[in-house]
Design an enzyme around this catalytic site. Sequence first.
Site, short mmCIF file in Angstrom:
data_model
loop_
_atom_site.label_atom_id
_atom_site.label_comp_id
_atom_site.label_asym_id
_atom_site.label_seq_id
_atom_site.Cartn_x
_atom_site.Cartn_y
_atom_site.Cartn_z
N HIS A 209 0.81 -1.23 0.00
CA HIS A 209 0.00 0.00 0.00
C HIS A 209 0.84 1.28 0.00
O HIS A 209 0.32 2.37 -0.12
CB HIS A 209 -0.94 0.04 1.21
CG HIS A 209 -0.19 0.30 2.51
ND1 HIS A 209 0.46 -0.69 3.19
CD2 HIS A 209 0.02 1.44 3.21
CE1 HIS A 209 1.03 -0.18 4.27
NE2 HIS A 209 0.78 1.12 4.31
N1 UDP Z 1 -4.18 -6.05 8.23
C1 UDP Z 1 -5.47 -6.55 8.24
N2 UDP Z 1 -6.05 -6.88 7.05
C2 UDP Z 1 -5.40 -6.77 5.86
C3 UDP Z 1 -4.09 -6.26 5.85
C4 UDP Z 1 -3.50 -5.90 7.06
O1 UDP Z 1 -6.08 -6.68 9.30
O2 UDP Z 1 -6.00 -7.10 4.83
C5 UDP Z 1 -3.59 -5.60 9.50
C6 UDP Z 1 -2.25 -6.22 9.82
O3 UDP Z 1 -2.40 -7.37 10.63
C7 UDP Z 1 -1.54 -5.09 10.57
C8 UDP Z 1 -2.13 -3.83 9.99
O4 UDP Z 1 -3.36 -4.22 9.39
O5 UDP Z 1 -1.85 -5.15 11.95
C9 UDP Z 1 -1.21 -3.21 8.98
O6 UDP Z 1 -1.79 -2.12 8.38
P1 UDP Z 1 -1.12 -1.33 7.18
O7 UDP Z 1 -0.26 -2.26 6.41
O8 UDP Z 1 -2.25 -0.68 6.45
O9 UDP Z 1 -0.34 -0.15 7.85
P2 UDP Z 1 1.16 0.16 8.26
O10 UDP Z 1 1.52 -0.78 9.34
O11 UDP Z 1 2.04 0.05 7.05
O12 UDP Z 1 1.07 1.57 8.74
#
Ligand code: UDP
Length: 385
Positions: A209
């Site tokens: 993403h």
């Molecule tokens: N996650 C989820 N469903 C998905 C993809 C990710 O529940 O389809 C959860 C994952 O377990 C983690 C979080 O969302 O806890 C990660 O979010 P993201 O990758 O959007 O954000 P970042 O950590 O990069 O800020």
Amino acid sequence: MKDLGIILGIRPDVIRACKIIKLLSENKNITYDFIWSGQHYSENMKDVFFKQLNVPKPDVEFEIDTTNDASTVSSVIKNTFNHLENNKYQAVVFLGDTNTVMGSIGAAQHNIPIVHIEGCMRSYDWRMPEEKYRKTIDHLSDRIYAYLDSYKTQGLNEGISEDIIKVTGNPIVDIIQENQNIFDSGHQSLDNNVLNFIRKNEFLLATSHRRENILNIDSLNNIVNLFNSSDMKIVFPAGYKTQEMLKSYDLKLNSNVLMIDPLGYLEFMYLLKNSTFVMSDSGTVVEEACIMNVPSIQMRYSTERPEVYDVNASIKFDPSEKISDFQGYIDKAIKLVDTKWAQPFGDGKASDNIVEDLIELSESNSFYKHNKENYPFDISNSFKE
Ligand code: UDP
């Protein structure tokens, strides 16, 4: 006046902060409003996490303009500023490095103490807006919760006062420890197309993403080629913007890749736990994989989470490079599959440490970085020229 205003706004905020919110809600010695910035708003980017993790609903939800980063940040600042005109708190709490944390400027304009959870992480990559955001909020903050000693050192090296940084451990460890016995229940709510796709097969789990990956055709093409070069099945819950960009660049995934909409936490963690390895550009997912002893390919040119490399839990794949041997990355990740490492993120007490400190500071009314007497004037007025 309540003690705290807690402003969160994206999917991983709900996950990472859910125990902090629960502990605060159970404690009679502290009062707070939980404010949702509105940055994420879809059922499967927001509400599902409140339901699955039993997080109390927000007390306040901002209505913001999410057309682009500038409109999101400016409307979070405006909403924060306006909210603080009518609602007084001892301190306002933010988490991470998102558009939402830039709402802290609205709190700074009122001279209300700012608390930053996930402080002092650095990628030392000034091309990332997130790096600019985390540096900004750390330097606006009166209290910083840094997950690891190494992050605290990074803050000290920038001249942030030692007195305001407290090392707590990373709350994502707490969330996994508390919920891992229910990850298997995620199986029940996975769609049949996913269950049929992975039935009796080893599979990989992928997410992507990050703007630097998906808004650049060459980087996104490299990610697609990495996925296509695997002969294993890959479940790919893709963000909506990622799906849109794949379509608009006309990049095609092979039939070994099942792209689906974002999943709930339990469904996702069920897949993560059972996957052979993970490929992701997410900050949180590579931490989760490392904690669950699942290897990962971290699809980023820079990271503020080098610990996953330090413990040999992850392989770096830089989508911005010219790459010819995609299979080489898959082979390296497979080599990690039966290895073990000690996860470096903490002992599962981070949320308790943070809440304990918040209660102590609110009981002693001592959130201000400098003596409160040094803030003698109320500046919460709107000035004209
Ligand atoms: N996650 C989820 N469903 C998905 C993809 C990710 O529940 O389809 C959860 C994952 O377990 C983690 C979080 O969302 O806890 C990660 O979010 P993201 O990758 O959007 O954000 P970042 O950590 O990069 O800020």
